[in-house]
Design an enzyme around this catalytic site. Sequence first.
Site, mmCIF file in Angstrom:
data_model
loop_
_atom_site.group_PDB
_atom_site.id
_atom_site.type_symbol
_atom_site.label_atom_id
_atom_site.label_comp_id
_atom_site.label_asym_id
_atom_site.label_seq_id
_atom_site.Cartn_x
_atom_site.Cartn_y
_atom_site.Cartn_z
ATOM 1 N N ALA A 33 5.945 8.091 3.023
ATOM 2 C CA ALA A 33 7.123 7.222 3.007
ATOM 3 C C ALA A 33 6.793 5.804 2.553
ATOM 4 O O ALA A 33 7.621 4.907 2.680
ATOM 5 C CB ALA A 33 7.775 7.191 4.399
ATOM 6 N N SER A 37 0.602 5.138 5.958
ATOM 7 C CA SER A 37 0.138 6.036 7.014
ATOM 8 C C SER A 37 -1.324 6.402 6.817
ATOM 9 O O SER A 37 -2.068 6.580 7.798
ATOM 10 C CB SER A 37 1.001 7.300 7.059
ATOM 11 O OG SER A 37 1.000 7.968 5.811
ATOM 12 N N SER A 38 -1.781 6.502 5.565
ATOM 13 C CA SER A 38 -3.188 6.844 5.330
ATOM 14 C C SER A 38 -4.100 5.731 5.842
ATOM 15 O O SER A 38 -5.123 6.006 6.485
ATOM 16 C CB SER A 38 -3.436 7.098 3.844
ATOM 17 O OG SER A 38 -3.100 5.962 3.061
ATOM 18 N N ASP A 82 -3.688 -2.718 2.604
ATOM 19 C CA ASP A 82 -3.140 -1.852 3.643
ATOM 20 C C ASP A 82 -4.081 -1.755 4.835
ATOM 21 O O ASP A 82 -3.661 -1.838 5.996
ATOM 22 C CB ASP A 82 -2.884 -0.449 3.083
ATOM 23 C CG ASP A 82 -1.702 -0.415 2.126
ATOM 24 O OD1 ASP A 82 -1.033 -1.453 1.946
ATOM 25 O OD2 ASP A 82 -1.464 0.654 1.539
ATOM 26 N N TYR A 132 -0.762 4.808 -9.345
ATOM 27 C CA TYR A 132 -1.463 3.599 -8.887
ATOM 28 C C TYR A 132 -2.743 3.411 -9.689
ATOM 29 O O TYR A 132 -3.042 2.306 -10.172
ATOM 30 C CB TYR A 132 -1.794 3.699 -7.393
ATOM 31 C CG TYR A 132 -2.596 2.508 -6.895
ATOM 32 C CD1 TYR A 132 -1.969 1.393 -6.348
ATOM 33 C CD2 TYR A 132 -3.984 2.480 -7.009
ATOM 34 C CE1 TYR A 132 -2.694 0.298 -5.922
ATOM 35 C CE2 TYR A 132 -4.722 1.393 -6.593
ATOM 36 C CZ TYR A 132 -4.066 0.305 -6.042
ATOM 37 O OH TYR A 132 -4.801 -0.783 -5.632
#
Length: 295
Positions: A33, A37-38, A82, A132
């Site tokens: 999403a 989360s990774s 991140d 990416y």
Amino acid sequence: TNYILGVVDQFRKRGHTTGGFNLVIDGDIPFGAGLSSSAAVECATAFALNELFGFNVPREELIRVAQKAEHEYAKVMCGIMDQFASMFGKKDHVVRLDCRSMDYEYVPLRLEGYKLLLLNTNVKHSLASSEYNERRQQCEAGVDLVRQRYPEVRSLRDVTVAQLEECVREADELVYRRCKYVVEENERLLEGCRDLQQGDLTALGMKMFRTHRGLSDEYEVSCRELDFLVNAVRENDAVLGARMMGGGFGGCTINIVREDAIDSLVSALAPKYKEATGLELTPIIAGIEDGTGLL
């Protein structure tokens, strides 16, 4: 499991051998999403194993462990942002991070009367990893073109739009557009931090809309579902700003919405979104909390 195995592998490459362990992961971050989360899994695993086996690896190195796990096991050549946000997050603050020097500053996010509303397209961003890597290669190509005339340039953060016009535009129009977005977005980020320091959420919101337009038209990592959601709230007086988040090609938009208008906005938007896309719209009210730690 690649993220977990990647973290274990990185510890071993640094001379830290893990014993056997049982690991249970629970959470409410939707996968695919665009909510990192990774990185959350990598950082949680790295932090837990560091505590469990007493490696005494500092947080600054744990984020490198997490990043390299993604590079080498998930094959996504991600930056450090991140993982840094996941490990160093601070409640009710955003982080202004210099990814070259790793200097950082916490900037208060004062949302009096407003909330962060995530709207999940329920489109899994399956293209995000490969695209990416391609965008990164295009940006590196732009830097190489500029460096031919300006050898002191090391990355796009050293480049001006005028230099892109001079060195890149005629050579490769697509690379020029990719690089121009990044250069302008760097400046928007700094201006956005100044907006937050001055408590000007309206100015920040306008920049969010502009950023999304760049991500959609110039960097080309959006999708029609994301564009639909941003365009649908653009003229709504209760919404200060909206943009896609994460790697793109699906996932969520992030919106600054007046708290008392959230329910009516979602009720009005969800059926229009389903009619246009055939997909359900999932709203998520988000808050900014502290980063990785022991409970």
